[in-house]
Design a protein around this motif. Sequence first.
Motif, PDB file in Angstrom:
ATOM      1  N   ARG A 243      13.322  10.630 -20.796  1.00  0.00           N
ATOM      2  CA  ARG A 243      12.497   9.814 -20.281  1.00  0.00           C
ATOM      3  C   ARG A 243      12.602  10.161 -18.489  1.00  0.00           C
ATOM      4  N   GLY A 244      13.485  11.057 -18.470  1.00  0.00           N
ATOM      5  CA  GLY A 244      13.054  11.355 -17.180  1.00  0.00           C
ATOM      6  C   GLY A 244      14.332  10.326 -16.350  1.00  0.00           C
ATOM      7  N   ALA A 245      15.190   9.721 -16.218  1.00  0.00           N
ATOM      8  CA  ALA A 245      15.840   9.284 -15.844  1.00  0.00           C
ATOM      9  C   ALA A 245      16.714  10.223 -15.089  1.00  0.00           C
ATOM     10  N   ASP A 246      18.356  10.199 -13.862  1.00  0.00           N
ATOM     11  CA  ASP A 246      18.598  10.290 -13.752  1.00  0.00           C
ATOM     12  C   ASP A 246      20.333   9.631 -14.235  1.00  0.00           C
ATOM     13  N   VAL A 247      20.832  10.842 -15.376  1.00  0.00           N
ATOM     14  CA  VAL A 247      21.906  10.438 -16.133  1.00  0.00           C
ATOM     15  C   VAL A 247      23.342  10.444 -16.308  1.00  0.00           C
ATOM     16  N   VAL A 248      24.176   9.786 -16.291  1.00  0.00           N
ATOM     17  CA  VAL A 248      25.910   9.883 -15.933  1.00  0.00           C
ATOM     18  C   VAL A 248      26.072   9.262 -17.584  1.00  0.00           C
ATOM     19  N   ALA A 249      26.778   9.925 -18.251  1.00  0.00           N
ATOM     20  CA  ALA A 249      27.829   9.730 -20.109  1.00  0.00           C
ATOM     21  C   ALA A 249      28.787   9.629 -19.105  1.00  0.00           C
TER      22      ALA A 249
END
Length: 242
Positions: free
Chosen positions: A34-40
Amino acid sequence: MLTVDFDRLGVRPGDRLLDMGAGGGRHAFEAYRRGADVVAFDQDADEMGRVREWFGAMKEAGEVPEGAEADAKEGDALAMPFADGEFDRVIAAEVLEHIPADIQAIDELVRVLRPGGTLAVSVPRWFPEVVNWKLSEEYHNNPGGHIRIYTEEELRDKVTKAGLVFDGRDYAHGLHSPYWWLKCAVGVRNDDHPLPRAYHKLLVWEIMKNPKALQWVGKVLDPLIGKSLVLYFTKPLAAQGA
């Protein structure tokens, strides 16, 4: 298969999103798409290594919008290596039931969420989980397993006392509760029993194909016996002044 409703959480392109207790990365992958900047984020280093590889594969395959970023980090949920208010959206799906110091973990989730940001927390729902515990000691009595059964009131109270505002609830995975009841009844490690094995094929069909018939069944079963309870919260803007 997602537990959290991303539209209800308010995920938008460019949001910085934390998936705490990411496990295999299903929510982190959707946020990245969805275009988020993600940290798992998870304590399992091997799992985070695989998630990081999948992030790379998704980018190479052109599955994510230009400019979106993603990373996977190993660490402790009780002392996360992030700044105060670093994230616009935070997800903690099916993880708090594993953590002895759940209030401390909730405090960390609230700390890293920016004022005005939103949090989604999901845990096993009380009634389906009670049935599982009654049917099988093995289901929960193992290292890293479930150590508590939340009522909605308990979870909502713990999160609101940490400073967030309750926005609403949802239920998910109504088709999954009977599967786990069967597994607990015949033995959670008894993978060869024909009843849970046949039911598992139904769940695989649901996950892979998402047929309309099972979508309808899920909408009926989710509010009745949905295996997961999902609560949504917002961090008040007033917290910025504090």
